[in-house]
Motif scaffolding. Structure first.
Motif, PDB file in Angstrom:
ATOM      1  N   TYR A   3       0.843  -1.193   0.000  1.00 25.56           N
ATOM      2  CA  TYR A   3       0.000   0.000   0.000  1.00 25.56           C
ATOM      3  C   TYR A   3       0.878   1.242   0.000  1.00 25.56           C
ATOM      4  O   TYR A   3       1.866   1.332   0.749  1.00 25.56           O
ATOM      5  N   GLY A   4       0.520   2.200  -0.852  1.00 21.67           N
ATOM      6  CA  GLY A   4       1.284   3.423  -0.940  1.00 21.67           C
ATOM      7  C   GLY A   4       0.394   4.634  -1.012  1.00 21.67           C
ATOM      8  O   GLY A   4      -0.839   4.535  -1.040  1.00 21.67           O
ATOM      9  N   ILE A   5       1.027   5.802  -1.050  1.00 20.38           N
ATOM     10  CA  ILE A   5       0.298   7.053  -1.180  1.00 20.38           C
ATOM     11  C   ILE A   5       0.969   7.903  -2.248  1.00 20.38           C
ATOM     12  O   ILE A   5       2.163   7.777  -2.493  1.00 20.38           O
ATOM     13  N   VAL A   6       0.164   8.757  -2.890  1.00 21.71           N
ATOM     14  CA  VAL A   6       0.690   9.718  -3.850  1.00 21.71           C
ATOM     15  C   VAL A   6       0.306  11.110  -3.384  1.00 21.71           C
ATOM     16  O   VAL A   6      -0.856  11.370  -3.059  1.00 21.71           O
ATOM     17  N   LEU A   7       1.294  11.979  -3.300  1.00 19.59           N
ATOM     18  CA  LEU A   7       1.075  13.375  -2.940  1.00 19.59           C
ATOM     19  C   LEU A   7       1.179  14.214  -4.203  1.00 19.59           C
ATOM     20  O   LEU A   7       2.239  14.271  -4.832  1.00 19.59           O
ATOM     21  N   PHE A   8       0.086  14.856  -4.578  1.00 20.99           N
ATOM     22  CA  PHE A   8       0.108  15.801  -5.686  1.00 20.99           C
ATOM     23  C   PHE A   8       0.779  17.062  -5.150  1.00 20.99           C
ATOM     24  O   PHE A   8       0.145  17.945  -4.597  1.00 20.99           O
ATOM     25  N   THR A   9       2.092  17.122  -5.282  1.00 24.97           N
ATOM     26  CA  THR A   9       2.869  18.172  -4.641  1.00 24.97           C
ATOM     27  C   THR A   9       2.512  19.550  -5.192  1.00 24.97           C
ATOM     28  O   THR A   9       2.125  19.699  -6.353  1.00 24.97           O
ATOM     29  N   SER A  10       2.662  20.554  -4.341  1.00 25.28           N
ATOM     30  CA  SER A  10       2.504  21.938  -4.773  1.00 25.28           C
ATOM     31  C   SER A  10       3.233  22.818  -3.769  1.00 25.28           C
ATOM     32  O   SER A  10       3.816  22.329  -2.800  1.00 25.28           O
ATOM     33  N   ASP A  11       3.167  24.125  -4.015  1.00 26.77           N
ATOM     34  CA  ASP A  11       3.822  25.061  -3.107  1.00 26.77           C
ATOM     35  C   ASP A  11       2.914  25.473  -1.954  1.00 26.77           C
ATOM     36  O   ASP A  11       3.096  26.513  -1.340  1.00 26.77           O
ATOM     37  N   ARG A  12       1.927  24.638  -1.649  1.00 26.89           N
ATOM     38  CA  ARG A  12       1.079  24.851  -0.481  1.00 26.89           C
ATOM     39  C   ARG A  12       0.783  23.488   0.151  1.00 26.89           C
ATOM     40  O   ARG A  12       1.039  22.444  -0.424  1.00 26.89           O
ATOM     41  N   GLY A 258      -4.500   8.602  -3.033  1.00 24.97           N
ATOM     42  CA  GLY A 258      -4.168  10.012  -3.083  1.00 24.97           C
ATOM     43  C   GLY A 258      -4.404  10.684  -1.743  1.00 24.97           C
ATOM     44  O   GLY A 258      -5.185  10.213  -0.920  1.00 24.97           O
ATOM     45  N   LEU A 259      -3.704  11.799  -1.523  1.00 24.79           N
ATOM     46  CA  LEU A 259      -3.832  12.561  -0.284  1.00 24.79           C
ATOM     47  C   LEU A 259      -4.649  13.825  -0.524  1.00 24.79           C
ATOM     48  O   LEU A 259      -4.615  14.396  -1.623  1.00 24.79           O
ATOM     49  N   PRO A 260      -5.357  14.302   0.480  1.00 27.00           N
ATOM     50  CA  PRO A 260      -6.106  15.554   0.322  1.00 27.00           C
ATOM     51  C   PRO A 260      -5.177  16.747   0.162  1.00 27.00           C
ATOM     52  O   PRO A 260      -4.036  16.730   0.641  1.00 27.00           O
ATOM     53  N   ASP A 261      -5.668  17.758  -0.518  1.00 28.16           N
ATOM     54  CA  ASP A 261      -4.909  19.001  -0.706  1.00 28.16           C
ATOM     55  C   ASP A 261      -5.113  19.859   0.539  1.00 28.16           C
ATOM     56  O   ASP A 261      -5.918  20.788   0.555  1.00 28.16           O
ATOM     57  N   SER A 262      -4.364  19.531   1.590  1.00 25.60           N
ATOM     58  CA  SER A 262      -4.579  20.161   2.894  1.00 25.60           C
ATOM     59  C   SER A 262      -3.261  20.331   3.625  1.00 25.60           C
ATOM     60  O   SER A 262      -2.210  19.870   3.168  1.00 25.60           O
ATOM     61  N   GLY A 263      -3.337  20.957   4.780  1.00 27.31           N
ATOM     62  CA  GLY A 263      -2.174  21.156   5.614  1.00 27.31           C
ATOM     63  C   GLY A 263      -1.732  19.888   6.312  1.00 27.31           C
ATOM     64  O   GLY A 263      -2.393  18.842   6.239  1.00 27.31           O
ATOM     65  N   ALA A 264      -0.612  19.998   7.023  1.00 27.61           N
ATOM     66  CA  ALA A 264       0.017  18.821   7.612  1.00 27.61           C
ATOM     67  C   ALA A 264      -0.887  18.101   8.598  1.00 27.61           C
ATOM     68  O   ALA A 264      -0.968  16.873   8.587  1.00 27.61           O
ATOM     69  N   ASP A 265      -1.578  18.829   9.470  1.00 25.41           N
ATOM     70  CA  ASP A 265      -2.395  18.175  10.492  1.00 25.41           C
ATOM     71  C   ASP A 265      -3.509  17.347   9.868  1.00 25.41           C
ATOM     72  O   ASP A 265      -3.764  16.206  10.284  1.00 25.41           O
ATOM     73  N   THR A 266      -4.182  17.894   8.861  1.00 27.68           N
ATOM     74  CA  THR A 266      -5.282  17.180   8.211  1.00 27.68           C
ATOM     75  C   THR A 266      -4.774  15.938   7.489  1.00 27.68           C
ATOM     76  O   THR A 266      -5.375  14.860   7.574  1.00 27.68           O
ATOM     77  N   VAL A 267      -3.653  16.072   6.790  1.00 24.66           N
ATOM     78  CA  VAL A 267      -3.111  14.934   6.042  1.00 24.66           C
ATOM     79  C   VAL A 267      -2.598  13.857   6.986  1.00 24.66           C
ATOM     80  O   VAL A 267      -2.788  12.656   6.752  1.00 24.66           O
ATOM     81  N   ARG A 268      -1.939  14.253   8.073  1.00 23.56           N
ATOM     82  CA  ARG A 268      -1.487  13.261   9.063  1.00 23.56           C
ATOM     83  C   ARG A 268      -2.668  12.457   9.588  1.00 23.56           C
ATOM     84  O   ARG A 268      -2.611  11.225   9.708  1.00 23.56           O
ATOM     85  N   SER A 269      -3.733  13.150   9.949  1.00 26.82           N
ATOM     86  CA  SER A 269      -4.915  12.466  10.475  1.00 26.82           C
ATOM     87  C   SER A 269      -5.486  11.506   9.431  1.00 26.82           C
ATOM     88  O   SER A 269      -5.837  10.361   9.746  1.00 26.82           O
ATOM     89  N   TYR A 270      -5.561  11.951   8.183  1.00 26.49           N
ATOM     90  CA  TYR A 270      -6.072  11.111   7.104  1.00 26.49           C
ATOM     91  C   TYR A 270      -5.228   9.850   6.955  1.00 26.49           C
ATOM     92  O   TYR A 270      -5.762   8.741   6.827  1.00 26.49           O
ATOM     93  N   LEU A 271      -3.912  10.013   6.969  1.00 25.91           N
ATOM     94  CA  LEU A 271      -3.020   8.869   6.776  1.00 25.91           C
ATOM     95  C   LEU A 271      -3.167   7.837   7.890  1.00 25.91           C
ATOM     96  O   LEU A 271      -3.197   6.627   7.632  1.00 25.91           O
ATOM     97  N   HIS A 272      -3.240   8.296   9.124  1.00 26.66           N
ATOM     98  CA  HIS A 272      -3.359   7.353  10.233  1.00 26.66           C
ATOM     99  C   HIS A 272      -4.723   6.649  10.232  1.00 26.66           C
ATOM    100  O   HIS A 272      -4.809   5.452  10.542  1.00 26.66           O
ATOM    101  N   LYS A 273      -5.782   7.357   9.847  1.00 26.41           N
ATOM    102  CA  LYS A 273      -7.094   6.715   9.745  1.00 26.41           C
ATOM    103  C   LYS A 273      -7.103   5.682   8.624  1.00 26.41           C
ATOM    104  O   LYS A 273      -7.634   4.577   8.783  1.00 26.41           O
ATOM    105  N   LEU A 274      -6.518   6.032   7.471  1.00 27.75           N
ATOM    106  CA  LEU A 274      -6.459   5.098   6.350  1.00 27.75           C
ATOM    107  C   LEU A 274      -5.612   3.879   6.708  1.00 27.75           C
ATOM    108  O   LEU A 274      -5.982   2.735   6.401  1.00 27.75           O
TER     109      LEU A 274
END
Length: 298
Positions: A3-12, A258-274
């Motif tokens: 299982y992996g994740i893809v981050l659609f990288t950006s400057d935010r 895929g990961l949500p287009d969000s800040g670190a706290d939201t993405v961390r929470s998403y990853l641990h739930k997934l």
């Protein structure tokens, strides 16, 4: 399955280093980033999902360099594999790109693979001097030239688009060579190219049902005398246990979310739930890394 994740990288939003460290800590096996060098303002090429020049996401305009992004991820991880979904090698000179990828694999301890695409944005390719009707040829030659540099002490290449005389190029990848998967719509033409020049298939986001396409891939793979079985990496949307079970039965080797287009706290929470839904085991890596990049969510 992996299982992996893809981050659609950006400057935010979350940075690649934080996302990769968090994903590794949560138990994921792989981390992917995309590539666009730039997006021409005036384009004839239609986006595959919108059908016209409209872009579905403004991050296409803001995408980070994939190799810089993966280098930051490599510096704060130990185990997770690092790849692209997808990179566009046709837009780079193969001598310099081979050096970049080999250097990353060397510094990451042999954890790098390469997801490649032909490039839907033919206007972007044209700015790099790649004719639209030669995308597949240019990609093939660039991959062959890079493989020569990765595996041969005195490498040379003589193709239609790439030519260089006997040359030394080090470091070599820590791996014997860099694994390559093709990200493209599943069909006879793409699978034939894959069986000749790649090691596996990365599905597109709009692929649909995979059973007949995977069967086709296996047939073409065998017809071209390839041994073993190809890697099959499926892009997933939301977690769907029934779909994951079906994909495992079909021989999918890895599923990437895929990961949500969000800040670190939201993405961390998403990853641990997934990770919890997938039943992954937390990886206890060096504490100096987790303290800054991947703290446990509140």
């Amino acid at each position: 399955m992996r299982y992996g994740i893809v981050l659609f990288t950006s400057d935010r939003g979350i940075t690649p280093a934080v996302a990769a460290a968090t994903a590794e800590r949560a138990g994921f096996d792989s981390f992917y980033v995309p590539e666009h060098t730039h997006i021409p303002v005036v384009r004839a090429a239609a986006h595959p999902t919108t059908g016209d020049a409209t872009l579905p996401d403004d991050r296409y305009l803001r995408t980070l360099d994939p190799w810089v992004a993966l280098a930051t991820a490599a510096a704060v991880t130990d185990r997770i594999t690092l790849s692209t979904a997808v990179a566009l090698p046709a837009e780079h000179h193969p001598i310099t790109l081979a050096k970049t990828i080999a250097s990353l694999d060397h510094l990451a301890g042999g954890r790098v693979s390469l997801g490649v695409g032909f490039g839907w944005n033919t206007d972007e390719l044209a700015h790099h001097g790649v004719p639209a009707n030669k995308r597949r040829t240019v990609l093939r030659e660039h991959l062959d030239a890079m493989r020569a540099l990765w595996t041969t002490e005195e490498a040379s290449f003589d193709g239609e688009f790439v030519r260089f005389g006997a040359s030394w190029s080090r470091p070599k990848p820590t791996q014997k060579t860099i694994p390559v998967v093709l990200g493209a719509a599943g069909g006879e033409k793409s699978f034939t190219w894959l069986a000749q020049h790649a090691d596996g298939w990365l599905t597109t986001p709009t692929e649909g049902v995979l059973d007949t396409k995977i069967a086709l891939l296996h047939r073409i793979w065998r017809d071209h005398g390839r041994e073993g079985t190809p890697q099959i990496i499926a892009l997933a949307g939301r977690h769907d246990a029934a779909q994951l079970a079906e994909w495992a039965e079909l021989g999918v080797t890895e599923v990437v979310f895929g990961l949500p287009d969000s800040g670190a706290d939201t993405v961390r929470s998403y990853l641990h739930k997934l990770a919890g839904k997938l039943g992954l085991t937390t990886y206890d890596g060096p504490e100096r890394r987790w303290a800054e990049y991947a703290p446990e969510p509140d």
